[in-house]
Design a protein around this motif. Sequence first.
Motif, PDB file in Angstrom:
ATOM      1  N   VAL A  70       0.876  -1.172   0.000  1.00 50.10           N
ATOM      2  CA  VAL A  70       0.000   0.000   0.000  1.00 50.10           C
ATOM      3  C   VAL A  70       0.913   1.221   0.000  1.00 50.10           C
ATOM      4  CG1 VAL A  70      -0.216  -0.041   2.532  1.00 50.10           C
ATOM      5  CG2 VAL A  70      -1.887   1.201   1.160  1.00 50.10           C
ATOM      6  N   ALA A  71       0.579   2.239  -0.782  1.00 47.78           N
ATOM      7  CA  ALA A  71       1.436   3.407  -0.941  1.00 47.78           C
ATOM      8  C   ALA A  71       0.628   4.688  -0.724  1.00 47.78           C
ATOM      9  CB  ALA A  71       2.080   3.430  -2.332  1.00 47.78           C
ATOM     10  N   PRO A  72       1.225   5.685  -0.092  1.00 52.71           N
ATOM     11  CA  PRO A  72       0.519   6.946   0.183  1.00 52.71           C
ATOM     12  C   PRO A  72       0.487   7.848  -1.055  1.00 52.71           C
ATOM     13  CG  PRO A  72       2.737   7.075   1.050  1.00 52.71           C
ATOM     14  CD  PRO A  72       2.590   5.687   0.486  1.00 52.71           C
ATOM     15  N   MET A  73      -0.435   7.583  -1.966  1.00 51.43           N
ATOM     16  CA  MET A  73      -0.432   8.249  -3.266  1.00 51.43           C
ATOM     17  C   MET A  73      -0.717   9.738  -3.179  1.00 51.43           C
ATOM     18  SD  MET A  73       0.564   5.848  -5.192  1.00 51.43           S
ATOM     19  CE  MET A  73       0.329   6.509  -6.841  1.00 51.43           C
ATOM     20  N   GLY A  74      -1.220  10.220  -2.053  1.00 50.90           N
ATOM     21  CA  GLY A  74      -1.372  11.659  -1.865  1.00 50.90           C
ATOM     22  C   GLY A  74      -0.055  12.367  -1.647  1.00 50.90           C
ATOM     23  N   HIS A  75       1.006  11.599  -1.504  1.00 47.61           N
ATOM     24  CA  HIS A  75       2.351  12.125  -1.266  1.00 47.61           C
ATOM     25  C   HIS A  75       3.301  11.395  -2.218  1.00 47.61           C
ATOM     26  CE1 HIS A  75       0.842  13.923   2.541  1.00 47.61           C
ATOM     27  NE2 HIS A  75       0.062  12.860   2.519  1.00 47.61           N
ATOM     28  N   PRO A  76       3.390  11.844  -3.462  1.00 51.35           N
ATOM     29  CA  PRO A  76       4.071  11.064  -4.501  1.00 51.35           C
ATOM     30  C   PRO A  76       5.515  10.683  -4.184  1.00 51.35           C
ATOM     31  CG  PRO A  76       2.810  12.854  -5.480  1.00 51.35           C
ATOM     32  CD  PRO A  76       2.761  13.064  -4.003  1.00 51.35           C
ATOM     33  N   ILE A  77       6.267  11.586  -3.573  1.00 51.32           N
ATOM     34  CA  ILE A  77       7.660  11.260  -3.260  1.00 51.32           C
ATOM     35  C   ILE A  77       7.729  10.119  -2.258  1.00 51.32           C
ATOM     36  CG2 ILE A  77       9.787  12.137  -2.222  1.00 51.32           C
ATOM     37  CD1 ILE A  77       9.114  14.882  -3.382  1.00 51.32           C
ATOM     38  N   GLN A  78       6.904  10.211  -1.222  1.00 51.07           N
ATOM     39  CA  GLN A  78       6.895   9.145  -0.216  1.00 51.07           C
ATOM     40  C   GLN A  78       6.301   7.859  -0.767  1.00 51.07           C
ATOM     41  OE1 GLN A  78       5.174  12.271   2.360  1.00 51.07           O
ATOM     42  NE2 GLN A  78       6.143  11.177   4.064  1.00 51.07           N
ATOM     43  N   ALA A  79       5.341   7.984  -1.669  1.00 53.74           N
ATOM     44  CA  ALA A  79       4.771   6.789  -2.293  1.00 53.74           C
ATOM     45  C   ALA A  79       5.828   6.043  -3.093  1.00 53.74           C
ATOM     46  CB  ALA A  79       3.598   7.173  -3.193  1.00 53.74           C
ATOM     47  N   THR A  80       6.658   6.785  -3.802  1.00 47.64           N
ATOM     48  CA  THR A  80       7.724   6.172  -4.582  1.00 47.64           C
ATOM     49  C   THR A  80       8.728   5.471  -3.679  1.00 47.64           C
ATOM     50  OG1 THR A  80       7.461   7.881  -6.276  1.00 47.64           O
ATOM     51  CG2 THR A  80       9.508   6.605  -6.304  1.00 47.64           C
ATOM     52  N   ALA A  81       9.109   6.134  -2.595  1.00 50.37           N
ATOM     53  CA  ALA A  81      10.062   5.541  -1.653  1.00 50.37           C
ATOM     54  C   ALA A  81       9.484   4.287  -1.011  1.00 50.37           C
ATOM     55  CB  ALA A  81      10.444   6.569  -0.585  1.00 50.37           C
ATOM     56  N   GLU A  82       8.198   4.320  -0.669  1.00 49.31           N
ATOM     57  CA  GLU A  82       7.577   3.154  -0.034  1.00 49.31           C
ATOM     58  C   GLU A  82       7.451   1.998  -1.011  1.00 49.31           C
ATOM     59  OE1 GLU A  82       6.039   0.878   3.067  1.00 49.31           O
ATOM     60  OE2 GLU A  82       7.265   2.691   3.011  1.00 49.31           O
ATOM     61  N   LEU A  83       7.175   2.302  -2.271  1.00 51.91           N
ATOM     62  CA  LEU A  83       7.138   1.252  -3.282  1.00 51.91           C
ATOM     63  C   LEU A  83       8.495   0.570  -3.389  1.00 51.91           C
ATOM     64  CD1 LEU A  83       5.781  -0.259  -5.675  1.00 51.91           C
ATOM     65  CD2 LEU A  83       6.571   1.618  -7.150  1.00 51.91           C
ATOM     66  N   ARG A  84       9.538   1.366  -3.483  1.00 50.92           N
ATOM     67  CA  ARG A  84      10.886   0.787  -3.590  1.00 50.92           C
ATOM     68  C   ARG A  84      11.221  -0.059  -2.361  1.00 50.92           C
ATOM     69  NH1 ARG A  84      14.073   2.325  -7.642  1.00 50.92           N
ATOM     70  NH2 ARG A  84      13.515   4.167  -8.888  1.00 50.92           N
ATOM     71  N   ARG A  85      10.895   0.436  -1.184  1.00 51.21           N
ATOM     72  CA  ARG A  85      11.200  -0.295   0.047  1.00 51.21           C
ATOM     73  C   ARG A  85      10.433  -1.615   0.090  1.00 51.21           C
ATOM     74  NH1 ARG A  85       9.674  -1.109   5.557  1.00 51.21           N
ATOM     75  NH2 ARG A  85       7.543  -0.429   5.070  1.00 51.21           N
ATOM     76  N   ALA A  86       9.153  -1.565  -0.267  1.00 51.62           N
ATOM     77  CA  ALA A  86       8.324  -2.764  -0.185  1.00 51.62           C
ATOM     78  C   ALA A  86       8.811  -3.855  -1.134  1.00 51.62           C
ATOM     79  CB  ALA A  86       6.867  -2.412  -0.486  1.00 51.62           C
ATOM     80  N   ILE A  87       9.308  -3.462  -2.279  1.00 50.88           N
ATOM     81  CA  ILE A  87       9.768  -4.456  -3.257  1.00 50.88           C
ATOM     82  C   ILE A  87      11.161  -4.954  -2.901  1.00 50.88           C
ATOM     83  CG2 ILE A  87      10.215  -4.921  -5.686  1.00 50.88           C
ATOM     84  CD1 ILE A  87       7.233  -4.308  -4.906  1.00 50.88           C
ATOM     85  N   THR A  88      12.084  -4.042  -2.641  1.00 51.89           N
ATOM     86  CA  THR A  88      13.486  -4.429  -2.474  1.00 51.89           C
ATOM     87  C   THR A  88      13.810  -4.950  -1.082  1.00 51.89           C
ATOM     88  OG1 THR A  88      14.138  -2.161  -1.886  1.00 51.89           O
ATOM     89  CG2 THR A  88      14.196  -2.758  -4.224  1.00 51.89           C
ATOM     90  N   GLU A  89      13.079  -4.492  -0.061  1.00 48.00           N
ATOM     91  CA  GLU A  89      13.374  -4.911   1.308  1.00 48.00           C
ATOM     92  C   GLU A  89      12.362  -5.910   1.866  1.00 48.00           C
ATOM     93  OE1 GLU A  89      14.093  -1.609   3.949  1.00 48.00           O
ATOM     94  OE2 GLU A  89      15.120  -0.456   2.388  1.00 48.00           O
ATOM     95  N   LEU A  90      11.102  -5.741   1.523  1.00 43.58           N
ATOM     96  CA  LEU A  90      10.065  -6.601   2.088  1.00 43.58           C
ATOM     97  C   LEU A  90       9.713  -7.778   1.189  1.00 43.58           C
ATOM     98  CD1 LEU A  90       7.603  -3.914   3.567  1.00 43.58           C
ATOM     99  CD2 LEU A  90       9.609  -4.986   4.630  1.00 43.58           C
ATOM    100  N   GLY A  91      10.125  -7.721  -0.065  1.00 40.23           N
ATOM    101  CA  GLY A  91       9.867  -8.837  -0.967  1.00 40.23           C
ATOM    102  C   GLY A  91       8.475  -8.898  -1.544  1.00 40.23           C
ATOM    103  N   PHE A  92       7.762  -7.767  -1.565  1.00 42.74           N
ATOM    104  CA  PHE A  92       6.425  -7.746  -2.152  1.00 42.74           C
ATOM    105  C   PHE A  92       6.520  -7.889  -3.673  1.00 42.74           C
ATOM    106  CE2 PHE A  92       3.936  -5.320   1.392  1.00 42.74           C
ATOM    107  CZ  PHE A  92       4.238  -6.342   2.278  1.00 42.74           C
TER     108      PHE A  92
END
Length: 347
Positions: free
Chosen positions: A119-141
């Motif tokens: 899930v990504a905070p799309m109201g905050h595009p910069i943070q949404a991008t960072a959370e997407l990267r973290r979820a894929i590369t660190e959490l394995g989503f």
Amino acid sequence: MLRDLHQVLHQYRTQQHPATMTPPLIALEEHFFSSAVPDSLRPKYSEQLKHVDGVYDKAVDLGALRLRDMDAGGVALQVISHVPGLSDHPVACHVANDQLAGVIKAKDKSKARFAGFAVAPMGHPIQATAELRRAITELGFVGALVDNHHNGKFFDGPEYEPFWAAAEELDVPIYLHPTWASEDMAPHYQGNFTQGAALSMASSGLGWHTETALHVLRLYASGLFDRHPKLKMIIGHMGETIPFILERIQVLSRRWGDFQRDFKTVYDENIWITTSGVWSLNPLRCILANTKLDHILYSVDYPFQKTEIGLEWINDLEKSGLVSKEELAAIAHGNAEKLLRVQVPNI
């Protein structure tokens, strides 16, 4: 006597040609409700969740209850995502993703039946991008499922360019999921009828689906798929109305600008659809006529829909003759395995 004869013939045919085994199912639009949801949002969720018996208990469960329902519906693997509504809450998105990842990574073998969409905070595009990267590369989503808009704002603006670029770079799909109508959208669904009718039309009765379709068309018109030709996008509910007017969109979208690929090509190459929550073969008949079979994915929309109903639909599809045994297996799990790089677990 004639009726008895038909029964005897049916029993004979069943014995001579027994039904094939239903293939294992991978379901992609399957939700949970995180303990990280802010208190300010809970009344809104409570209003939404109260209309389906037992749905809250199922939504918060990431263990035995969920697994029991998966077994009842023949679901071998759930790709779990958060219910909509967190687009303005970066911290809650972060915690919710951590909560889900903790369950998926548990040593309990039963949890091997879970995968995750961020899930990504799309109201905050910069943070949404960072959370997407973290979820894929660190959490394995294996991708992300995001709200279709943020307070009525769609994601075709330049501020969202880094998010889409990251999704293409990471080679994971983004699932555009319907969410509640914003304050400026709501009046379009109000009129000389009950408030209950208005709320339904604005959500699962129509608006969720047409607003998601509109978003896809806006993204195409913005040139997003020219800038990111390898971007992968999933839309649910039998394609959120797009397949049923696909040929009309193909003709009229030629007026929208000069694009490297026409809309039908983008639809064929960049967009996948799921069956979530639409339990009729009639929409699928249309979809099979104009959508690549390897872009059709099974889903339930759990816990808002019952897994058992999904299994009945799969069985109906198997009996219908609309697809071959191999095509049924592709819709049931094979296409998801290829897109998400997951496998049906041994259970």
